[in-house]
Scaffold this active site. Structure first.
Site, PDB file in Angstrom:
ATOM      1  N   THR A  92      14.901 -22.494  -4.002  1.00 47.88           N
ATOM      2  CA  THR A  92      15.829 -21.663  -4.800  1.00 47.88           C
ATOM      3  C   THR A  92      17.302 -21.904  -4.469  1.00 47.88           C
ATOM      4  O   THR A  92      18.154 -21.132  -4.917  1.00 47.88           O
ATOM      5  CB  THR A  92      15.537 -20.157  -4.602  1.00 47.88           C
ATOM      6  OG1 THR A  92      15.757 -19.838  -3.221  1.00 47.88           O
ATOM      7  CG2 THR A  92      14.125 -19.793  -5.004  1.00 47.88           C
ATOM      8  N   TRP A  93      17.596 -22.941  -3.699  1.00 43.69           N
ATOM      9  CA  TRP A  93      19.008 -23.192  -3.372  1.00 43.69           C
ATOM     10  C   TRP A  93      19.769 -23.483  -4.674  1.00 43.69           C
ATOM     11  O   TRP A  93      19.273 -24.242  -5.513  1.00 43.69           O
ATOM     12  CB  TRP A  93      19.101 -24.377  -2.417  1.00 43.69           C
ATOM     13  CG  TRP A  93      20.435 -24.504  -1.742  1.00 43.69           C
ATOM     14  CD1 TRP A  93      21.404 -23.560  -1.634  1.00 43.69           C
ATOM     15  CD2 TRP A  93      20.927 -25.667  -1.058  1.00 43.69           C
ATOM     16  NE1 TRP A  93      22.471 -24.048  -0.922  1.00 43.69           N
ATOM     17  CE2 TRP A  93      22.209 -25.334  -0.558  1.00 43.69           C
ATOM     18  CE3 TRP A  93      20.419 -26.950  -0.800  1.00 43.69           C
ATOM     19  CZ2 TRP A  93      22.983 -26.240   0.174  1.00 43.69           C
ATOM     20  CZ3 TRP A  93      21.192 -27.850  -0.076  1.00 43.69           C
ATOM     21  CH2 TRP A  93      22.462 -27.488   0.407  1.00 43.69           C
ATOM     22  N   ASP A 105      10.575 -20.225  -1.698  1.00 40.90           N
ATOM     23  CA  ASP A 105      11.456 -20.335  -0.538  1.00 40.90           C
ATOM     24  C   ASP A 105      12.874 -19.925  -0.919  1.00 40.90           C
ATOM     25  O   ASP A 105      13.446 -20.465  -1.864  1.00 40.90           O
ATOM     26  CB  ASP A 105      11.477 -21.795  -0.043  1.00 40.90           C
ATOM     27  CG  ASP A 105      12.440 -21.962   1.117  1.00 40.90           C
ATOM     28  OD1 ASP A 105      12.048 -21.636   2.247  1.00 40.90           O
ATOM     29  OD2 ASP A 105      13.587 -22.407   0.896  1.00 40.90           O
ATOM     30  N   TYR A 160      21.702 -18.504   0.251  1.00 35.77           N
ATOM     31  CA  TYR A 160      21.801 -19.064  -1.101  1.00 35.77           C
ATOM     32  C   TYR A 160      22.508 -18.093  -2.054  1.00 35.77           C
ATOM     33  O   TYR A 160      22.050 -16.979  -2.276  1.00 35.77           O
ATOM     34  CB  TYR A 160      20.401 -19.426  -1.641  1.00 35.77           C
ATOM     35  CG  TYR A 160      19.638 -20.406  -0.761  1.00 35.77           C
ATOM     36  CD1 TYR A 160      20.298 -21.237   0.152  1.00 35.77           C
ATOM     37  CD2 TYR A 160      18.257 -20.501  -0.826  1.00 35.77           C
ATOM     38  CE1 TYR A 160      19.607 -22.120   0.961  1.00 35.77           C
ATOM     39  CE2 TYR A 160      17.550 -21.387  -0.012  1.00 35.77           C
ATOM     40  CZ  TYR A 160      18.248 -22.189   0.885  1.00 35.77           C
ATOM     41  OH  TYR A 160      17.551 -23.060   1.693  1.00 35.77           O
ATOM     42  N   GLN A 212      10.758 -25.943   8.931  1.00 34.91           N
ATOM     43  CA  GLN A 212      11.183 -26.441   7.610  1.00 34.91           C
ATOM     44  C   GLN A 212      12.272 -27.490   7.816  1.00 34.91           C
ATOM     45  O   GLN A 212      13.321 -27.185   8.384  1.00 34.91           O
ATOM     46  CB  GLN A 212      11.698 -25.275   6.755  1.00 34.91           C
ATOM     47  CG  GLN A 212      12.060 -25.717   5.353  1.00 34.91           C
ATOM     48  CD  GLN A 212      12.518 -24.561   4.459  1.00 34.91           C
ATOM     49  OE1 GLN A 212      13.653 -24.538   3.998  1.00 34.91           O
ATOM     50  NE2 GLN A 212      11.641 -23.605   4.218  1.00 34.91           N
ATOM     51  N   LEU A 215      12.892 -33.978  -3.461  1.00 33.81           N
ATOM     52  CA  LEU A 215      13.354 -34.836  -4.559  1.00 33.81           C
ATOM     53  C   LEU A 215      14.744 -35.406  -4.237  1.00 33.81           C
ATOM     54  O   LEU A 215      15.445 -35.875  -5.129  1.00 33.81           O
ATOM     55  CB  LEU A 215      13.378 -34.053  -5.872  1.00 33.81           C
ATOM     56  CG  LEU A 215      12.025 -33.461  -6.293  1.00 33.81           C
ATOM     57  CD1 LEU A 215      12.167 -32.575  -7.529  1.00 33.81           C
ATOM     58  CD2 LEU A 215      11.011 -34.571  -6.557  1.00 33.81           C
TER      59      LEU A 215
HETATM   60  P1  NDP Z   1      15.284 -30.932  -4.357  1.00 30.35           P
HETATM   61  O1  NDP Z   1      15.009 -32.202  -3.654  1.00 30.35           O
HETATM   62  O2  NDP Z   1      14.200 -29.966  -4.560  1.00 30.35           O
HETATM   63  O3  NDP Z   1      15.970 -31.310  -5.737  1.00 30.35           O
HETATM   64  C1  NDP Z   1      16.363 -30.346  -6.660  1.00 30.35           C
HETATM   65  C2  NDP Z   1      16.860 -31.090  -7.887  1.00 30.35           C
HETATM   66  O4  NDP Z   1      15.756 -31.762  -8.506  1.00 30.35           O
HETATM   67  C3  NDP Z   1      17.437 -30.165  -8.938  1.00 30.35           C
HETATM   68  O5  NDP Z   1      18.580 -30.821  -9.462  1.00 30.35           O
HETATM   69  C4  NDP Z   1      16.334 -30.082 -10.002  1.00 30.35           C
HETATM   70  O6  NDP Z   1      16.859 -29.907 -11.284  1.00 30.35           O
HETATM   71  C5  NDP Z   1      15.693 -31.422  -9.879  1.00 30.35           C
HETATM   72  N1  NDP Z   1      14.289 -31.416 -10.293  1.00 30.35           N
HETATM   73  C6  NDP Z   1      13.329 -30.515  -9.970  1.00 30.35           C
HETATM   74  N2  NDP Z   1      12.139 -30.843 -10.508  1.00 30.35           N
HETATM   75  C7  NDP Z   1      12.345 -31.983 -11.209  1.00 30.35           C
HETATM   76  C8  NDP Z   1      11.511 -32.806 -12.006  1.00 30.35           C
HETATM   77  N3  NDP Z   1      10.214 -32.530 -12.168  1.00 30.35           N
HETATM   78  N4  NDP Z   1      12.059 -33.902 -12.580  1.00 30.35           N
HETATM   79  C9  NDP Z   1      13.367 -34.214 -12.418  1.00 30.35           C
HETATM   80  N5  NDP Z   1      14.199 -33.467 -11.673  1.00 30.35           N
HETATM   81  C10 NDP Z   1      13.707 -32.360 -11.066  1.00 30.35           C
HETATM   82  O7  NDP Z   1      16.525 -30.270  -3.552  1.00 30.35           O
HETATM   83  P2  NDP Z   1      16.841 -28.897  -2.880  1.00 30.35           P
HETATM   84  O8  NDP Z   1      18.036 -29.128  -2.031  1.00 30.35           O
HETATM   85  O9  NDP Z   1      16.917 -27.798  -3.850  1.00 30.35           O
HETATM   86  O10 NDP Z   1      15.616 -28.636  -1.881  1.00 30.35           O
HETATM   87  C11 NDP Z   1      14.503 -27.860  -2.240  1.00 30.35           C
HETATM   88  C12 NDP Z   1      14.531 -26.495  -1.582  1.00 30.35           C
HETATM   89  O11 NDP Z   1      14.439 -26.619  -0.161  1.00 30.35           O
HETATM   90  C13 NDP Z   1      15.837 -25.713  -1.771  1.00 30.35           C
HETATM   91  O12 NDP Z   1      15.964 -25.193  -3.070  1.00 30.35           O
HETATM   92  C14 NDP Z   1      15.704 -24.698  -0.682  1.00 30.35           C
HETATM   93  O13 NDP Z   1      14.817 -23.657  -1.058  1.00 30.35           O
HETATM   94  C15 NDP Z   1      15.129 -25.536   0.453  1.00 30.35           C
HETATM   95  N6  NDP Z   1      16.166 -26.106   1.335  1.00 30.35           N
HETATM   96  C16 NDP Z   1      16.171 -25.725   2.653  1.00 30.35           C
HETATM   97  C17 NDP Z   1      17.121 -26.202   3.514  1.00 30.35           C
HETATM   98  C18 NDP Z   1      17.118 -25.746   4.943  1.00 30.35           C
HETATM   99  O14 NDP Z   1      18.095 -26.008   5.662  1.00 30.35           O
HETATM  100  N7  NDP Z   1      16.087 -25.092   5.397  1.00 30.35           N
HETATM  101  C19 NDP Z   1      18.176 -27.155   3.083  1.00 30.35           C
HETATM  102  C20 NDP Z   1      18.036 -27.565   1.690  1.00 30.35           C
HETATM  103  C21 NDP Z   1      17.073 -27.053   0.879  1.00 30.35           C
HETATM  104  P3  NDP Z   1      16.792 -28.499 -12.102  1.00 30.35           P
HETATM  105  O15 NDP Z   1      17.253 -27.443 -11.141  1.00 30.35           O
HETATM  106  O16 NDP Z   1      17.695 -28.752 -13.234  1.00 30.35           O
HETATM  107  O17 NDP Z   1      15.373 -28.281 -12.522  1.00 30.35           O
END
Ligand code: NDP
Length: 283
Positions: free
Chosen positions: A20-21, A49, A54, A164, A195
């Site tokens: 959900t970031w 998550d 966030y 995590q 991703l």
């Molecule tokens: P991700 O690697 O999950 O990438 C997110 C991006 O991928 C968004 O732009 C999304 O677009 C796009 N996307 C999602 N599904 C698809 C798909 N099927 N096809 C093409 N593009 C897609 O990055 P995050 O940084 O968000 O990492 C995931 C989660 O991990 C975070 O949201 C958070 O909850 C957690 N996190 C934890 C951290 C920590 O320090 N503990 C640090 C970073 C993240 P769209 O939104 O437009 O769908």
């Protein structure tokens, strides 16, 4: 068959959840984000998550709205800032998260990253929250092997439910030591940025010819290939963030994608596994 991961206490979750970031940042996107999370829940991505960080609590508000009337269908994870992780402050931070999330318990509460507050204090706070029924289990995030060893040496440290960390095809450092150690301790790893998020790395990864070719031949999307790769080993939960229903459904379908040994070998050639210790990658 949908891939699952089992925590040390026997609780089973899907091997792909929802991040959900960057949710809750803009009011005009709120409905879309709520709908996407709900579509994810309905598609089997029941682990959500989030974190107090966030959108400064805004993401927790979005999650709270998505869970209205269906809280028990989700496995809810939130995180405390390191500077809020003292014995007293962590309890108060968790209570604020619970209000925003519109619930009276978290399934899992994580120390977001290690700060200056002694681990022992954070552990005591986690135990208090567990005793009060506000959290079911606790864990850590962004802990490398040395941090984890220190944690294990603390009284009660072995109750840590998860670590995590950043993990995707182009960032495989944890495979050398951290991931095997966690697997040995029966502690699932939550893979964030599966991703590779936005930016240069993501483009390089997504546009890599090998990734494109395998995905095309298999009839799946590149995101599905990356997710299936991330959860190919036991004890890994990937938490992609998606704010559209199309992306959420795409990600949920990856729970059923199995990669062949030939496909894995080709990916190993393009993105070799680590040959030695690498410092933990972080965002
Ligand atoms: P991700 O690697 O999950 O990438 C997110 C991006 O991928 C968004 O732009 C999304 O677009 C796009 N996307 C999602 N599904 C698809 C798909 N099927 N096809 C093409 N593009 C897609 O990055 P995050 O940084 O968000 O990492 C995931 C989660 O991990 C975070 O949201 C958070 O909850 C957690 N996190 C934890 C951290 C920590 O320090 N503990 C640090 C970073 C993240 P769209 O939104 O437009 O769908």
């Amino acid at each position: 068959m949908n891939r699952t991961v089992t925590f040390a206490d026997g609780t089973v979750v899907p091997a792909i959840g929802q991040g959900t970031w960057f949710m809750g940042e803009e009011a005009h996107l709120r409905r879309q984000e709520v709908t996407a999370l709900q579509a994810g829940l309905e598609s089997g991505l029941t682990l959500i998550d989030t974190a107090e960080m966030y959108a400064d609590g805004g993401a927790e508000l979005v999650v709270g709205e998505a869970l209205l009337g269906r809280r028990d269908s989700a496995f809810l994870v939130s995180k405390v800032y390191p500077w809020n992780a003292s014995e007293v402050d962590a309890v108060e931070a968790c209570e604020r998260s619970l209000v925003r999330l519109n619930t009276d318990y978290l399934d899992l509460y994580l120390l977001h990253w290690r700060g200056n507050i002694p681990l022992e204090e954070t552990l005591r706070a986690m135990e208090t929250l567990q005793q009060q029924g506000k959290i079911r289990r606790w864990g850590v995030s962004n802990f490398d092997t040395d941090d984890l060893q220190e944690l294990m040496a603390e009284e009660g440290g072995k109750s840590c439910a998860t670590n995590q960390v950043l993990y995707h095809l182009a960032s495989r450092g944890i495979e050398y030591d951290l991931l095997p150690e966690c697997q040995q301790m029966n502690m699932p790893v939550m893979a964030y940025c599966p991703l590779a998020q936005a930016g240069r790395l993501r483009r390089e990864l997504m546009e890599h010819p090998q990734l494109q070719q395998i995905a095309q031949q298999k009839g799946i999307s590149r995101a599905q290939l990356l997710l299936a790769w991330a959860i190919r080993k036991d004890g890994v939960i990937a938490i992609p963030k998606a704010s559209s229903i199309a992306h959420v459904r795409d990600n949920a379908a990856a729970l059923n994608v199995v990669l062949t040994s030939e496909e894995l070998a080709l990916l190993n050639q393009a993105f070799p596994p680590p040959g030695g210790k690498q410092p933990l990658d972080v965002v």
